[in-house]
Design a protein around this motif. Structure first.
Motif, PDB file in Angstrom:
ATOM      1  N   GLY A  54      -5.098 -70.135  -5.372  1.00 41.29           N
ATOM      2  CA  GLY A  54      -4.645 -68.831  -5.833  1.00 41.29           C
ATOM      3  C   GLY A  54      -3.413 -68.348  -5.084  1.00 41.29           C
ATOM      4  N   LEU A  55      -3.386 -68.580  -3.779  1.00 41.53           N
ATOM      5  CA  LEU A  55      -2.217 -68.194  -2.990  1.00 41.53           C
ATOM      6  C   LEU A  55      -0.991 -69.005  -3.398  1.00 41.53           C
ATOM      7  CD1 LEU A  55      -3.866 -67.846   0.556  1.00 41.53           C
ATOM      8  CD2 LEU A  55      -3.152 -66.001  -0.977  1.00 41.53           C
ATOM      9  N   HIS A  56      -1.204 -70.285  -3.678  1.00 44.03           N
ATOM     10  CA  HIS A  56      -0.096 -71.116  -4.157  1.00 44.03           C
ATOM     11  C   HIS A  56       0.453 -70.576  -5.474  1.00 44.03           C
ATOM     12  CE1 HIS A  56      -1.343 -74.971  -1.774  1.00 44.03           C
ATOM     13  NE2 HIS A  56      -0.483 -74.231  -1.103  1.00 44.03           N
ATOM     14  N   LYS A  57      -0.443 -70.221  -6.367  1.00 49.69           N
ATOM     15  CA  LYS A  57      -0.032 -69.712  -7.681  1.00 49.69           C
ATOM     16  C   LYS A  57       0.789 -68.432  -7.520  1.00 49.69           C
ATOM     17  CE  LYS A  57      -2.020 -68.878 -12.271  1.00 49.69           C
ATOM     18  NZ  LYS A  57      -1.411 -70.057 -12.912  1.00 49.69           N
ATOM     19  N   ILE A  58       0.346 -67.556  -6.613  1.00 51.14           N
ATOM     20  CA  ILE A  58       1.079 -66.313  -6.368  1.00 51.14           C
ATOM     21  C   ILE A  58       2.457 -66.606  -5.794  1.00 51.14           C
ATOM     22  CG2 ILE A  58       1.126 -64.209  -4.958  1.00 51.14           C
ATOM     23  CD1 ILE A  58      -1.989 -64.238  -5.176  1.00 51.14           C
ATOM     24  N   LYS A  59       2.506 -67.490  -4.799  1.00 50.38           N
ATOM     25  CA  LYS A  59       3.784 -67.792  -4.148  1.00 50.38           C
ATOM     26  C   LYS A  59       4.756 -68.508  -5.088  1.00 50.38           C
ATOM     27  CE  LYS A  59       5.829 -69.891  -0.012  1.00 50.38           C
ATOM     28  NZ  LYS A  59       6.525 -68.662   0.397  1.00 50.38           N
ATOM     29  N   GLU A  61       4.671 -68.631  -8.481  1.00 50.65           N
ATOM     30  CA  GLU A  61       4.936 -68.052  -9.797  1.00 50.65           C
ATOM     31  C   GLU A  61       5.239 -66.553  -9.775  1.00 50.65           C
ATOM     32  OE1 GLU A  61       1.734 -69.029 -12.428  1.00 50.65           O
ATOM     33  OE2 GLU A  61       1.762 -71.169 -11.896  1.00 50.65           O
ATOM     34  N   LEU A  62       4.754 -65.849  -8.740  1.00 50.70           N
ATOM     35  CA  LEU A  62       4.900 -64.396  -8.753  1.00 50.70           C
ATOM     36  C   LEU A  62       5.778 -63.842  -7.632  1.00 50.70           C
ATOM     37  CD1 LEU A  62       1.190 -63.392  -9.573  1.00 50.70           C
ATOM     38  CD2 LEU A  62       3.114 -63.674 -11.163  1.00 50.70           C
ATOM     39  N   ASP A  63       5.575 -64.323  -6.409  1.00 50.22           N
ATOM     40  CA  ASP A  63       6.323 -63.766  -5.271  1.00 50.22           C
ATOM     41  C   ASP A  63       6.534 -64.842  -4.215  1.00 50.22           C
ATOM     42  OD1 ASP A  63       7.351 -62.386  -3.103  1.00 50.22           O
ATOM     43  OD2 ASP A  63       5.939 -60.721  -3.225  1.00 50.22           O
ATOM     44  N   GLY A  64       7.730 -65.405  -4.221  1.00 49.48           N
ATOM     45  CA  GLY A  64       8.042 -66.478  -3.283  1.00 49.48           C
ATOM     46  C   GLY A  64       8.119 -66.038  -1.840  1.00 49.48           C
ATOM     47  N   SER A  65       8.116 -64.730  -1.589  1.00 45.52           N
ATOM     48  CA  SER A  65       8.201 -64.248  -0.204  1.00 45.52           C
ATOM     49  C   SER A  65       6.852 -64.237   0.500  1.00 45.52           C
ATOM     50  CB  SER A  65       8.798 -62.838  -0.166  1.00 45.52           C
ATOM     51  OG  SER A  65       7.897 -61.887  -0.719  1.00 45.52           O
ATOM     52  N   LEU A  66       5.751 -64.427  -0.245  1.00 41.81           N
ATOM     53  CA  LEU A  66       4.430 -64.476   0.380  1.00 41.81           C
ATOM     54  C   LEU A  66       4.392 -65.624   1.380  1.00 41.81           C
ATOM     55  CD1 LEU A  66       1.493 -63.469   0.537  1.00 41.81           C
ATOM     56  CD2 LEU A  66       0.949 -65.109  -1.282  1.00 41.81           C
ATOM     57  N   THR A  67       3.917 -65.324   2.599  1.00 43.40           N
ATOM     58  CA  THR A  67       3.999 -66.297   3.685  1.00 43.40           C
ATOM     59  C   THR A  67       2.616 -66.585   4.268  1.00 43.40           C
ATOM     60  OG1 THR A  67       6.176 -65.386   4.216  1.00 43.40           O
ATOM     61  CG2 THR A  67       5.184 -66.844   5.843  1.00 43.40           C
ATOM     62  N   PHE A  68       2.270 -67.863   4.341  1.00 42.49           N
ATOM     63  CA  PHE A  68       1.005 -68.276   4.944  1.00 42.49           C
ATOM     64  C   PHE A  68       1.134 -69.725   5.397  1.00 42.49           C
ATOM     65  CE2 PHE A  68       0.866 -68.769   0.346  1.00 42.49           C
ATOM     66  CZ  PHE A  68       0.446 -70.083   0.160  1.00 42.49           C
TER      67      PHE A  68
END
Length: 258
Positions: A54-59, A61-68
């Motif tokens: 899910g985090l991959h999908k968000i990063k 497809e939705l927000d490339g700035s999400l960092t983990f």
């Protein structure tokens, strides 16, 4: 049936397995604001997928700035430890279906994701692991022997190996240490993970530095700070009996038998 029709049928079948899930992620970017904020992302995902997916999908497809952090994605490297629905878990081992729960209207509650506690957040879900790894290094997590180097492996009985077998499973994910209330209040405490890794060598029959490690852990920030809340044992993704290992180190300090 034409190829195009078959593709549409397969796509429809795949989509029928998807559910809509809201990820509520605690975001922090020191370059933007000194305060952390919560941000919701809604995605369609197979419930048999993992939180990491899910985090991959968000990063992606939705927000490339999400960092983990993540690496192996198979529960071995320990780099993707985070608080999911208020509990320390590995994102790569946590299935969506195991953590979603409907509210009174039958709608799935958001999945909350935030950085682990007790360590400085650098950005989003990434924390500064330097204090954690320094405590690990301080307990001398390596075999210490004297005399000439042997020409063949050092023999050990199955019983001797079993004595510390449980604590060899640690993957240094920090889930146990960052679940400890003593560590939250005082980052000087060695923490469960460091003690677990000291245990692994203290009780190794081939090692000769047990006394030295015990003296390190006898420090005011050492093993006696443990309050036996069992948070660490509950948080360990590898099923290590962390609290039991800490108690065995305490007993060794008192009896000097190990």
């Amino acid at each position: 049936m034409s190829t195009a029709t078959m593709d549409r049928v397969e796509a429809a079948s795949a989509a029928s397995h998807l559910i809509t899930v809201t990820f509520r992620i605690r975001r922090f970017n020191p370059e933007v604001s000194a305060e952390a904020t919560w941000q919701d992302f809604q995605i369609d995902i197979d419930p048999k997928e993992r939180v990491l997916d899910g985090l991959h999908k968000i990063k992606w497809e939705l927000d490339g700035s999400l960092t983990f952090r993540r690496s192996c994605a198979h529960g071995i490297c320990g780099s993707d430890a985070m608080r999911i629905n208020g509990k320390n878990r590995l994102a790569c081992k946590t299935l969506i279906k195991d953590i979603i729960s409907p509210d009174k209207n039958g709608v799935s509650k958001p999945i909350t994701v935030e950085a682990i506690k007790g360590l400085t957040v650098l950005k989003d879900l990434i924390v500064d692991m330097d204090p954690f790894f320094q405590a690990y290094r301080d307990v001398m997590p390596f075999l210490v022997t004297t005399g000439n180097e042997p020409t063949r492996e050092r023999h050990q009985t199955a019983e001797d190996r079993e004595r510390f077998d449980d604590t060899t499973k640690c993957i240094l994910c920090a889930a146990c240490t960052s679940s400890c209330p003593v560590f939250w209040n005082d980052g000087q405490y060695f923490g469960p993970a460091a003690i677990v890794n000291a245990h692994r060598f203290i009780f190794d029959s081939r090692d000769e530095a047990g006394e030295q490690r015990l003296e390190i852990l006898n420090d005011k920030d050492g093993v006696w700070r443990c309050r036996t809340t069992f948070n660490c044992t509950d948080a360990c993704p590898r099923g290590i009996e962390v609290t039991k290992a800490i108690q065995e180190v305490k007993r060794a300090l008192i009896t000097r038998r190990f």
